[in-house]
Enzyme design. Structure first.
Site, short mmCIF file in Angstrom:
data_model
loop_
_atom_site.label_atom_id
_atom_site.label_comp_id
_atom_site.label_asym_id
_atom_site.label_seq_id
_atom_site.Cartn_x
_atom_site.Cartn_y
_atom_site.Cartn_z
CE LYS A 26 -0.55 0.07 5.00
NZ LYS A 26 -1.39 0.60 6.05
CE1 TYR A 81 15.50 30.80 4.92
CE2 TYR A 81 15.59 28.46 4.43
CZ TYR A 81 15.34 29.76 4.04
OH TYR A 81 14.94 30.01 2.76
C1 LIG Z 1 -3.85 -4.37 8.47
C2 LIG Z 1 -2.39 -4.21 8.21
N1 LIG Z 1 -1.63 -5.30 8.06
C3 LIG Z 1 -0.30 -5.21 7.83
C4 LIG Z 1 0.34 -3.99 7.74
C5 LIG Z 1 1.81 -3.94 7.54
O1 LIG Z 1 2.44 -3.42 8.68
P1 LIG Z 1 4.01 -3.27 8.78
O2 LIG Z 1 4.40 -2.24 7.78
O3 LIG Z 1 4.26 -2.84 10.18
O4 LIG Z 1 4.60 -4.59 8.48
C6 LIG Z 1 -0.42 -2.84 7.89
C7 LIG Z 1 0.24 -1.53 7.83
O5 LIG Z 1 -0.14 -0.55 8.36
C8 LIG Z 1 -1.83 -2.93 8.11
O6 LIG Z 1 -2.59 -1.85 8.27
#
Ligand SMILES: Cc1ncc(COP(=O)(O)O)c(C=O)c1O
Length: 357
Positions: free
Chosen positions: A33, A253
């Site tokens: 994602k 800055y």
């Molecule tokens: C439902 C869910 N599963 C898995 C993950 C993966 O988590 P991580 O990046 O800590 O491995 C996420 C990430 O936010 C998530 O929302």
């Protein structure tokens, strides 16, 4: 051309996926994602598609991007559908769908289907963000089971504090999950990256690694397994200006850094508009032509300044690593009071180049 770039090492990505899968001991959905946490979802999914058991994304837009790029593996929508009218596309593309709220169960009950829909039912075991309470979960399970063309494939939950290795909340959550699992017959999915790395005793059929795929340590401190991952992203740029200043001169800055003695200052084409942390303190590590160096002065929008005094051979055009193999992103994040999640997925503007050798 501005010399800032992010090199993405796809071999390292595959290495880390294999580590995650081995640690989980079952099947692993690669979480891609947010554009694969800033690494490019399509390129990362293509690099993993021969070995990944599937992919997980936040929403249908992200899933469609992968399908349109030819990814045929299962894709799980971690937040399910946001509106019931997404169900037609979900069915058409065979996406797997998390059900985390009662309204989604109702929407499924109303929808007609011509193909089976694979559902992951999400229990709120203590995160209290999305997910059904134990009572709701059991009821939803029964309702979904009774629906034609719905296959409840997996019972899942998500950890809230798995990165806190000395806190017992993960075992409390795991116990609540085990109780629900005892009532329902389904495969299970629990662990994210910090759980896989830090809580190996918490097993499930499916794991959902995200951050660790990209080689980052989620703990904000040293951890042998996390530190053995291979960083996938290296953000680097070059020195575009050099000056020598006497003692007592402010840099940048606000004049935050004042030279203590004669100081050679290098300006790097990288700033907070690229996603580098604006609040990085003086002394934040960088690597200059492969050697450890430090940031001095406040980070600007497009530039930052480094100390070249002990880098006599460095000068115009020298390569500066902001994070990557030498400056680990988790360490940088910890220095700046942020997280590796935020740094990686917050990379903006910087063009990506892929290496797969
Ligand atoms: C439902 C869910 N599963 C898995 C993950 C993966 O988590 P991580 O990046 O800590 O491995 C996420 C990430 O936010 C998530 O929302």
């Amino acid at each position: 051309m501005r010399p800032a770039r992010a090199l993405i090492d796809l071999q390292a990505l595959r290495h880390n996926y294999r580590q995650a899968r081995t640690l989980g001991g079952g099947k692993a959905l690669a979480v891609v994602k947010a554009d694969a946490y800033g690494h490019g979802a399509v390129r990362c999914a293509q690099a993993l598609q021969d070995e990944a058991d599937g992919f997980a994304v936040a929403c249908i837009e992200e899933a469609l991007e992968l399908r349109e790029a030819g990814i045929r593996a299962p894709i799980l929508l971690l937040e399910g559908f946001f509106e019931a009218d997404e169900l037609a596309l979900i069915e058409e593309h065979g996406f797997w769908c998390v059900i985390h709220a009662q309204w989604q169960v109702e929407a499924l009950a109303r929808a007609t289907r011509s193909r089976p829909l694979k559902v992951w039912l999400k229990l709120d075991s203590g995160m209290h963000r999305v997910g059904l309470s134990a009572t709701e979960c059991e009821a939803a399970w029964r309702r979904l089971k009774a629906m034609s063309q719905v296959e409840v494939q997996v019972l899942m939950s998500h950890f809230a504090r798995a990165d806190e290795l000395d806190h017992s909340y993960s075992t409390t959550q795991a116990a609540a999950f085990a109780e629900m699992q005892a009532c329902l017959q389904a495969e299970t999915s629990l662990s994210n990256s910090p759980a896989l790395l830090g809580w190996p005793q918490l097993r499930s059929d499916w794991v959902r690694p995200g951050l660790m795929l990209y080689g980052a340590n989620p703990f904000g401190r040293a951890h042998p397994l996390a530190d053995a991952l291979q960083p996938v992203m290296t953000v680097e740029s070059k020195i575009i200006s050099v000056r020598e200043l006497p003692a007592g001169e402010p840099i940048g800055y606000g004049g935050r850094f004042i030279t203590a003695g004669v100081t050679r200052v290098g300006v790097v084409a990288m700033g907070y508009a690229d996603g580098y942390p604006q609040n990085a303190p003086d002394g934040t590590p960088v690597a200059i032509d492969g050697r450890p160096g430090r940031l001095i002065g406040r980070v600007s929008m497009d530039m930052l300044t480094v100390d070249l005094t002990d880098h006599p051979t460095a000068g115009l055009g020298s390569r500066v690593e902001l994070w990557g193999r030498q400056v680990r992103v988790g360490e940088l994040a910890a220095r700046c009071g942020g997280s590796a999640y935020q740094l990686l997925s917050g990379l903006k503007r910087t063009p990506r180049e892929y290496v797969d050798a």
